[in-house]
Design a protein around this motif. Structure first.
Motif, short mmCIF file in Angstrom:
data_model
loop_
_atom_site.label_atom_id
_atom_site.label_comp_id
_atom_site.label_asym_id
_atom_site.label_seq_id
_atom_site.Cartn_x
_atom_site.Cartn_y
_atom_site.Cartn_z
N ARG A 421 102.29 49.72 132.06
CA ARG A 421 101.79 50.98 132.61
C ARG A 421 100.58 50.73 133.50
O ARG A 421 100.28 51.52 134.39
CB ARG A 421 101.42 51.94 131.48
N LEU A 422 99.88 49.63 133.26
CA LEU A 422 98.79 49.21 134.13
C LEU A 422 99.11 47.82 134.65
O LEU A 422 99.36 46.90 133.87
CB LEU A 422 97.46 49.18 133.36
N THR A 423 99.11 47.66 135.97
CA THR A 423 99.34 46.35 136.58
C THR A 423 98.31 46.13 137.68
O THR A 423 98.00 47.06 138.44
CB THR A 423 100.75 46.23 137.16
N ILE A 424 97.81 44.90 137.77
CA ILE A 424 96.81 44.54 138.79
C ILE A 424 97.22 43.22 139.42
O ILE A 424 97.46 42.23 138.71
CB ILE A 424 95.40 44.43 138.19
N ASP A 425 97.26 43.20 140.74
CA ASP A 425 97.55 41.99 141.51
C ASP A 425 96.35 41.75 142.42
O ASP A 425 96.03 42.59 143.27
CB ASP A 425 98.83 42.17 142.32
N ALA A 426 95.67 40.58 142.25
CA ALA A 426 94.42 40.39 142.98
C ALA A 426 94.14 38.91 143.24
O ALA A 426 94.80 38.02 142.70
CB ALA A 426 93.26 41.00 142.20
N VAL A 427 93.13 38.65 144.08
CA VAL A 427 92.56 37.32 144.32
C VAL A 427 91.05 37.50 144.38
O VAL A 427 90.54 38.61 144.59
CB VAL A 427 93.08 36.68 145.63
N ASP A 438 71.44 34.36 145.47
CA ASP A 438 72.49 34.25 146.48
C ASP A 438 73.90 34.43 145.90
O ASP A 438 74.89 34.28 146.62
CB ASP A 438 72.41 32.88 147.17
N LEU A 439 73.97 34.73 144.61
CA LEU A 439 75.27 34.89 143.95
C LEU A 439 76.10 35.96 144.66
O LEU A 439 75.62 37.05 144.96
CB LEU A 439 75.08 35.27 142.49
N ASP A 440 77.35 35.62 144.92
CA ASP A 440 78.22 36.53 145.67
C ASP A 440 79.61 36.53 145.04
O ASP A 440 80.27 35.50 144.97
CB ASP A 440 78.30 36.07 147.13
N ILE A 441 80.05 37.70 144.58
CA ILE A 441 81.35 37.85 143.93
C ILE A 441 82.22 38.76 144.79
O ILE A 441 81.81 39.87 145.16
CB ILE A 441 81.19 38.46 142.52
N ARG A 442 83.41 38.29 145.11
CA ARG A 442 84.34 39.07 145.92
C ARG A 442 85.74 39.02 145.32
O ARG A 442 86.24 37.94 145.02
CB ARG A 442 84.39 38.55 147.36
N PHE A 443 86.35 40.19 145.17
CA PHE A 443 87.73 40.28 144.71
C PHE A 443 88.47 41.28 145.60
O PHE A 443 87.94 42.34 145.94
CB PHE A 443 87.81 40.73 143.25
N THR A 444 89.67 40.89 145.95
CA THR A 444 90.55 41.78 146.72
C THR A 444 91.70 42.21 145.82
O THR A 444 92.46 41.37 145.32
CB THR A 444 91.09 41.07 147.96
N VAL A 445 91.81 43.51 145.61
CA VAL A 445 92.90 44.06 144.81
C VAL A 445 94.06 44.35 145.74
O VAL A 445 94.03 45.30 146.53
CB VAL A 445 92.46 45.34 144.07
N LYS A 446 95.08 43.49 145.67
CA LYS A 446 96.25 43.69 146.52
C LYS A 446 96.99 44.97 146.13
O LYS A 446 97.46 45.72 146.99
CB LYS A 446 97.18 42.49 146.42
N LYS A 447 97.07 45.20 144.83
CA LYS A 447 97.71 46.43 144.36
C LYS A 447 97.39 46.64 142.89
O LYS A 447 97.48 45.72 142.09
CB LYS A 447 99.22 46.38 144.55
N MET A 448 96.99 47.86 142.58
CA MET A 448 96.80 48.26 141.19
C MET A 448 97.57 49.55 140.97
O MET A 448 97.49 50.47 141.79
CB MET A 448 95.32 48.48 140.87
N VAL A 449 98.31 49.59 139.87
CA VAL A 449 99.09 50.77 139.53
C VAL A 449 98.74 51.20 138.11
O VAL A 449 98.73 50.38 137.19
CB VAL A 449 100.61 50.50 139.63
N THR A 479 97.71 54.60 142.55
CA THR A 479 97.72 53.22 143.05
C THR A 479 96.40 52.99 143.78
O THR A 479 95.77 53.93 144.29
CB THR A 479 98.88 52.97 144.02
N TYR A 480 95.99 51.70 143.82
CA TYR A 480 94.72 51.38 144.47
C TYR A 480 94.86 50.07 145.23
O TYR A 480 95.41 49.08 144.72
CB TYR A 480 93.60 51.28 143.43
#
Length: 664
Positions: A421-427, A438-449, A479-480
């Protein structure tokens, strides 16, 4: 008898006499040689006997003690020393050496060594037994002075240099070392503020070459000087067991206790919502089992079959960790890795690690195969995020993991609930780990449902105030697609949110310095009536900005004045289009202010000859249908009867011409 016969008789007699003389001389020679050898043996035996007598040994002990005191220029004391030539055993008792400040620098209660002297002829040092008990050493090296043991090094420096020069002139084959039995007990060594104590060690090299050993009561404390200041480290090893069997070395550590303290307040002091993890504070208890099946000069192959560890401060609790590893000086390969916490299990087939070397210009890096597992986020709540303490929703995940000493990279992230029911695809990636500013966190959510009520179920896992839950449910499946960026003391989120009632582009920032959430939202059309449960309201298109106060102390003071449970903030928006009943309205200006106890706002539209607006207010977001509205109308008579200027007439004419051309 004739002359010839007599001659033969005479000759025989002479030959017999010569043989007798020769045999007699040989006998005498052998007797003399035997006597000399016997005398030498007697002397050696007598020397051995004399060496074994207390009188001779005390005489030699006195000579040795005097010679040491003369060379070291300090007090040296030896209660008793003995050498048994027959058993090849050396014993020493009651050794004391003072430093040049008349402090007892070294105390040795007993030393016993049994060496196979005959093996020395074959360049083999075979220690049949070595036992040492009651060692106390007090070594000091002040920053502004020489070490208290430096005089010992200086006294024997010339002898060492002479030995080295002789060795360079004539290279000798190295001696091999074979130790059969070792026992150490009551060892106490202190260097400045650092101290190591040992209760007992036994080591036996069995007759078949399969050795075993046991260490108990190893503990220590030392001071570390780091860039961030001094730290105190303590350790206590309850028991270490060692056993060699069929060319495999087994090591088991029981009751390992490690404490680290940087003498500073914990980072979460006064910050209850911050995790307990702090690299300056650890209190870890662990057990482990390790099997080494190959141990070479430049390589090793081993298997960690058990590792259990718990940090009572941070709450990190490793129930199981095991893997096999093959390593050289350059790299390490790990296989069949498993990590288990309370409700988390992670497994991956392999990991490749490049080991760092400044000399060879090689930097640390690693890469894993796909990591798969299941988790409950509550497992990381105490060390990293207390807000997750009740997050018991099971999640399944997979990811490719790699990095260096400053960067972590996450590829092919797949997170989902067991029922999907919850799915997340990311890098994603984390950069500049070596410097928090200088810490830097980046995530790209390709698709969340998120389907059905899983949105509400996720929010229920958090111990926060549940607001707008009805409105959230009205969004249906969502979706996100978007990005998450977390630089130092700031969190940024942006993306496209798709819902059953329309799509919304948004972006917002959480500023940890100002303690405000600011952002914007833009939608070409969202059915706001369904979201707010207002049947007469239809699709709304808008663009706006918002600002919300999240400072606890500041909002607490404001709540004392206004009461209520609503947030503090404001929203300013332009409504492209709004449908209410059968009325369609465009270009509305909206201004909303939330003040904790109530929300008040204004909607307005400016037209030629007529301005209209309405004020509204409510106190409960879940009962927004009971909103209070006060309409306002302003008729601008002058604008109605105002004659158009030449420029306005010209513009009207141009617009009419364009419309007519468009129709043609």
């Amino acid at each position: 008898m004739d002359f010839t016969g007599k001659l033969f008789i005479f000759a025989g007699e002479n030959n017999t006499k010569d043989r007798f003389v020769v045999n007699k001389k040989a006998s005498i020679t052998l007797k003399v040689i035997g006597g000399i050898i016997g005398f030498i043996l007697l002397l050696l035996l007598l020397a051995a006997v004399l060496l074994n007598t207390s009188a001779v040994q005390n005489k030699l002990l006195g000579m040795v003690t005097y010679r040491l005191e003369e060379k070291l220029q300090t007090h040296v004391k030896i209660d008793n020393a003995s050498v048994n030539v027959f058993t090849q055993e050396v014993n020493l008792r009651g050794l004391e050496v003072e430093d040049q400040q008349q402090r007892k620098m070294l105390i040795l209660e007993r030393l016993s060594v049994n060496v196979n002297l005959w093996k020395l002829l074959a360049k083999k040092i075979v220690i049949l037994k070595a036992e040492m008990e009651g060692v106390t050493a007090r070594l000091y090296h002040p920053k502004d002075s020489v070490a208290n043991y430096q005089f010992v090094i200086d006294a024997f420096k010339s002898d060492k240099s002479k030995v080295k020069s002789d060795t360079l002139k004539k290279k000798k084959e190295p001696f091999s070392l074979d130790i059969r039995h070792v026992k150490l007990a009551r060892i106490d060594v202190q260097y400045n503020e650092n101290q190591v104590k040992l209760e007992d060690v036994h080591y036996d090299n069995g007759w078949l070459g399969e050795s075993s050993g046991k260490l108990t009561g190893l503990q220590g404390q030392w001071e570390l000087q780091t860039k961030k200041g001094p730290q105190t480290a303590k350790f206590d090893l309850g028991t270490i067991l060692y056993k060699e069997e069929k060319e495999k070395h087994g090591v088991e550590i029981q009751g390992m206790h490690f404490i680290l303290d940087n003498h500073l307040p914990r980072k979460n002091t006064g910050k209850p919502h911050r995790g307990w993890f702090d690299v300056g504070h650890f209190d870890i208890i662990a057990d482990l089992k390790l099997t080494i099946d190959h141990l070479g000069k430049d390589s090793v192959h081993a298997a960690l079959t058990k590792f259990v560890a718990r940090d009572s401060l941070t709450g990190i609790n490793v129930k199981d960790l095991h893997f096999t590893v093959g390593a050289t000086k350059r790299e390490a390969h790990l296989r069949n890795i498993l990590v288990q916490q309370e409700s988390t299990v992670l497994m991956f087939d392999s990991a490749y690690v490049v080991l760092p070397s400044k000399k060879e210009g090689r930097k640390f890096s690693f890469q894993t195969s796909i990591i798969r597992g299941r988790t409950m986020l509550k497992d990381i709540s105490r060390p990293f995020a207390p807000v997750l303490k009740d997050f018991k929703m099971p999640l399944e995940l997979s990811v490719l993991f790699s990095g260096t000493d400053t960067t972590l990279v996450f590829k092919d992230i797949d997170v989902h609930t067991p029922d999907k029911r919850l799915t997340i695809d990311a890098v994603g990636a984390i950069d500049h780990l070596n410097k928090k500013e200088d810490l830097d966190i980046r995530f790209t959510v390709k698709k969340m449902v998120a389907k059905g009520k899983v949105k509400q179920e996720i929010i229920e896992q958090f111990p926060v105030k549940k607001m707008m839950m009805k409105q959230l449910g009205a969004l249906g499946d969502i979706t996100y697609y978007g990005e998450i960026h977390i630089p130092y003391r700031r969190e940024e989120f942006k993306g496209l949110l798709g819902t059953a009632v329309g799509n919304l582009y948004f972006g917002f920032t959480i500023d940890e310095n100002t303690k405000y959430v600011t952002g914007h939202a833009d939608t070409k059309g969202i059915h706001l009536g369904k979201v707010l449960n207002m049947k007469d309201m239809g699709i709304v298109g808008l663009k706006g900005n918002f600002k919300v106060d999240i400072h606890k102390e500041r909002t607490a003071r404001l709540r004392q004045q206004t009461g209520g449970k609503l947030p503090f903030g404001d929203v300013k928006a332009t409504v492209y289009e709004a449908n209410y009943k059968k009325i369609k309205i465009k270009d509305l200006l909206v201004d909303v202010q939330s003040k904790g106890g109530f929300v008040e706002g204004n909607v307005s539209q400016k037209n030629k000859g007529l301005d209209w607006a309405c004020d509204f207010s409510f106190t409960d977001i879940d009962k927004i249908e009971h909103i209070k509205v006060k309409p306002k109308v302003k008729v601008k008579i002058k604008d109605i009867f105002k004659k158009k200027s030449k420029e306005e007439k010209s513009q009207d004419k141009k617009s009419k011409d364009k419309k007519s051309k468009g129709k043609k």
